[in-house]
Design an enzyme around this catalytic site. Structure first.
Site, PDB file in Angstrom:
ATOM      1  CB  ILE A  51      41.622  37.885  40.767  1.00 16.26           C
ATOM      2  CG1 ILE A  51      42.873  37.725  41.628  1.00 16.26           C
ATOM      3  CG2 ILE A  51      41.817  38.841  39.630  1.00 16.26           C
ATOM      4  CD1 ILE A  51      44.079  37.227  40.855  1.00 16.26           C
ATOM      5  N   GLY A  52      39.903  36.982  43.581  1.00 15.46           N
ATOM      6  CA  GLY A  52      39.370  35.787  44.233  1.00 15.46           C
ATOM      7  C   GLY A  52      39.264  35.969  45.728  1.00 15.46           C
ATOM      8  CE  LYS A  53      36.215  39.488  49.198  1.00 16.12           C
ATOM      9  NZ  LYS A  53      35.545  40.417  48.394  1.00 16.12           N
ATOM     10  N   GLY A  54      38.999  33.467  49.226  1.00 13.02           N
ATOM     11  CA  GLY A  54      38.979  32.135  49.802  1.00 13.02           C
ATOM     12  C   GLY A  54      38.584  32.249  51.261  1.00 13.02           C
TER      13      GLY A  54
ATOM     14  CG  ASP B 295      43.518  22.907  51.153  1.00 16.91           C
ATOM     15  OD1 ASP B 295      42.522  22.155  51.082  1.00 16.91           O
ATOM     16  OD2 ASP B 295      43.431  24.150  51.239  1.00 16.91           O
TER      17      ASP B 295
HETATM   18  P1  ATP Z   1      40.235  28.154  50.306  1.00 16.88           P
HETATM   19  O1  ATP Z   1      40.447  29.432  51.008  1.00 16.88           O
HETATM   20  O2  ATP Z   1      39.061  27.416  50.797  1.00 16.88           O
HETATM   21  O3  ATP Z   1      41.464  27.321  50.260  1.00 16.88           O
HETATM   22  P2  ATP Z   1      40.616  29.042  47.582  1.00 16.88           P
HETATM   23  O4  ATP Z   1      41.792  28.191  47.260  1.00 16.88           O
HETATM   24  O5  ATP Z   1      39.620  29.296  46.473  1.00 16.88           O
HETATM   25  O6  ATP Z   1      39.802  28.475  48.801  1.00 16.88           O
HETATM   26  P3  ATP Z   1      42.352  31.300  47.688  1.00 16.88           P
HETATM   27  O7  ATP Z   1      43.581  30.470  47.702  1.00 16.88           O
HETATM   28  O8  ATP Z   1      42.306  32.515  48.529  1.00 16.88           O
HETATM   29  O9  ATP Z   1      41.095  30.439  48.120  1.00 16.88           O
HETATM   30  O10 ATP Z   1      42.095  31.683  46.156  1.00 16.88           O
HETATM   31  C1  ATP Z   1      40.880  32.289  45.740  1.00 16.88           C
HETATM   32  C2  ATP Z   1      40.852  32.392  44.237  1.00 16.88           C
HETATM   33  O11 ATP Z   1      41.795  33.371  43.814  1.00 16.88           O
HETATM   34  C3  ATP Z   1      41.224  31.123  43.461  1.00 16.88           C
HETATM   35  O12 ATP Z   1      40.126  30.271  43.283  1.00 16.88           O
HETATM   36  C4  ATP Z   1      41.713  31.706  42.142  1.00 16.88           C
HETATM   37  O13 ATP Z   1      40.615  31.990  41.304  1.00 16.88           O
HETATM   38  C5  ATP Z   1      42.349  33.024  42.560  1.00 16.88           C
HETATM   39  N1  ATP Z   1      43.821  32.926  42.697  1.00 16.88           N
HETATM   40  C6  ATP Z   1      44.501  32.496  43.779  1.00 16.88           C
HETATM   41  N2  ATP Z   1      45.826  32.574  43.589  1.00 16.88           N
HETATM   42  C7  ATP Z   1      46.000  33.047  42.328  1.00 16.88           C
HETATM   43  C8  ATP Z   1      47.162  33.331  41.505  1.00 16.88           C
HETATM   44  N3  ATP Z   1      48.386  33.129  41.955  1.00 16.88           N
HETATM   45  N4  ATP Z   1      46.955  33.779  40.240  1.00 16.88           N
HETATM   46  C9  ATP Z   1      45.682  33.976  39.789  1.00 16.88           C
HETATM   47  N5  ATP Z   1      44.567  33.739  40.506  1.00 16.88           N
HETATM   48  C10 ATP Z   1      44.708  33.279  41.754  1.00 16.88           C
END
Ligand code: ATP
Ligand code: MG
Length: 354
Positions: free
Chosen positions: A76-79, A192
């Site tokens: 659902i997401g990549k950070g 953050d």
């Molecule tokens: P960075 O790595 O730069 O801090 P980020 O916060 O977008 O960026 P992640 O924390 O890995 O990176 O989250 C990526 C995405 O995953 C988020 O933008 C969100 O859409 C989704 N996500 C993260 N945690 C959850 C959760 N607990 N429930 C639903 N979606 C989530």
């Protein structure tokens, strides 16, 4: 398409007939139900109809959650730090978000991280995303988090472009309650705060996530360079390498709100359409330029005043989360019962609800 709540009856299991295999089955997993029979390690008991309709959900304090008991549904997401997957607990049907951060680290750093994650796990606040469990295995940290079916405020902002003041006040009210808990009760600085670390759900809830995670990534020696998350919301005192405290999060909150209200990140790049040519240029602008503010032509005096209570270059001039709770921007909309649930739901279908 939006999926309805998962019916536990769909998860009905045919229990193995002989006692031996039943015992094996039970020791491998947690709790499950067959009709009105509730089965777990404590034995089998008959539950009432209403109890049977709602499977016993896993609580943060439960120790039964293991990676072997969850199925991956989708990414659902990549950070910058890793991947987030939607996962489902095999026996209760409960959804979670599984965050996997790849890192090869020394044992000494592991101890520090375990400590940070413990803080994460012990947090109990309805405005902070629950961290159920974390594991380290084979160079990867896996963190099982509360699943927020509306995704992040970043995802939401991409859909709606900008957020009107009444909704923004209701969102801010919840973020402030989360910050109040972190700053005043736990004495934790988030470090953050940004749109992707504020998560929403179909119930209209807004929760802060990833506190401590950035600290893990930045404080791990040898890993600092690999942390390439956004620094856009970082306060001037942090950029300058000075001492910083909880007021640093208040700066970030101000920038997030201003971005949500205008639909644009408050520091615009020097040349139209080109974007910031380097990361250092933006950092320099945050430290050197006057702080951004909300336009009085576009926004209410209460909103403009709230923004300037957050975005001040000198941290001593910023208000605390506690003081901001009493600000007229928050109190103006507090009693209007703004319906965030409908607002979030109408903007797009959540991935799954439970
Ligand atoms: P960075 O790595 O730069 O801090 P980020 O916060 O977008 O960026 P992640 O924390 O890995 O990176 O989250 C990526 C995405 O995953 C988020 O933008 C969100 O859409 C989704 N996500 C993260 N945690 C959850 C959760 N607990 N429930 C639903 N979606 C989530
Ligand atoms: Mg995040």
């Amino acid at each position: 398409m939006r999926r309805g709540p998962l019916n536990p009856i769909n998860l009905k299991l045919t229990l193995p007939p002989d006692e031996d295999s039943l015992t094996k089955f039970l020791t491998q997993s947690g709790t499950f139900m067959d009709g009105d029979l509730l089965v777990n390690r404590d034995g089998v008991r008959v539950v009432s109809k209403s109890e049977a309709e709602v499977p016993p959900l896993i609580k943060p304090s439960d120790n039964q959650l293991s990676l072997a008991d969850i199925d991956t549904i989708k990414v659902i997401g990549k950070g910058a730090g890793g991947t987030v997957q939607l996962v489902q607990h095999k026996w209760t049907g409960q959804f979670f978000a599984l965050k996997v951060i790849q890192m090869n680290i020394q044992e000494s750093a592991l101890k520090h991280i375990a400590q940070e994650l413990k803080i994460n796990q012990s947090s109990q606040c309805p405005y902070v995303v629950v961290c159920y469990k974390s594991f380290y295995d084979n160079g990867a940290f896996s963190i099982i988090l509360e699943y927020m079916d509306g995704g992040s405020l970043l995802d939401f902002l991409k859909k709606v472009k900008s957020i009107p003041e009444p909704y923004l006040a209701a969102i801010c009210n919840q973020v402030l309650k989360g910050l109040l808990y972190l700053h005043h009760e736990r004495h934790i600085i988030h470090r953050d705060l940004k749109p992707s670390n504020l998560l929403i759900n179909h119930r209209g809830e807004v929760k802060i996530t990833d506190f401590g995670v950035s600290a893990i990534l930045t404080s791990t020696s040898g890993q600092a360079n690999t942390f390439v998350g956004t620094y856009n919301y970082m306060s001037p005192e942090r950029i300058s390498g000075g001492k910083y405290g909880s007021k640093s999060d208040i700066w970030s909150l101000g920038l997030v709100l201003l971005e949500c209200a205008t639909g644009q990140f408050p520091y615009s790049p020097p040349e139209q359409g080109e974007g910031w040519t380097s990361f250092y240029e933006l950092m320099e602008a945050i430290v050197e330029q006057p702080q951004p503010c909300a336009s009085t032509d576009q926004f209410s005096p209460e909103f403009c005043s709230f923004i300037s209570a957050c975005i001040q270059k000198d941290p001593n001039d910023r208000k605390s989360a506690h003081e901001l709770m009493a600000h007229p921007f928050i109190s103006k909309y507090r009693d209007l019962n703004v319906d965030l649930a409908t607002y979030f739901t109408n903007a797009g279908s959540p991935l799954a609800t439970f």
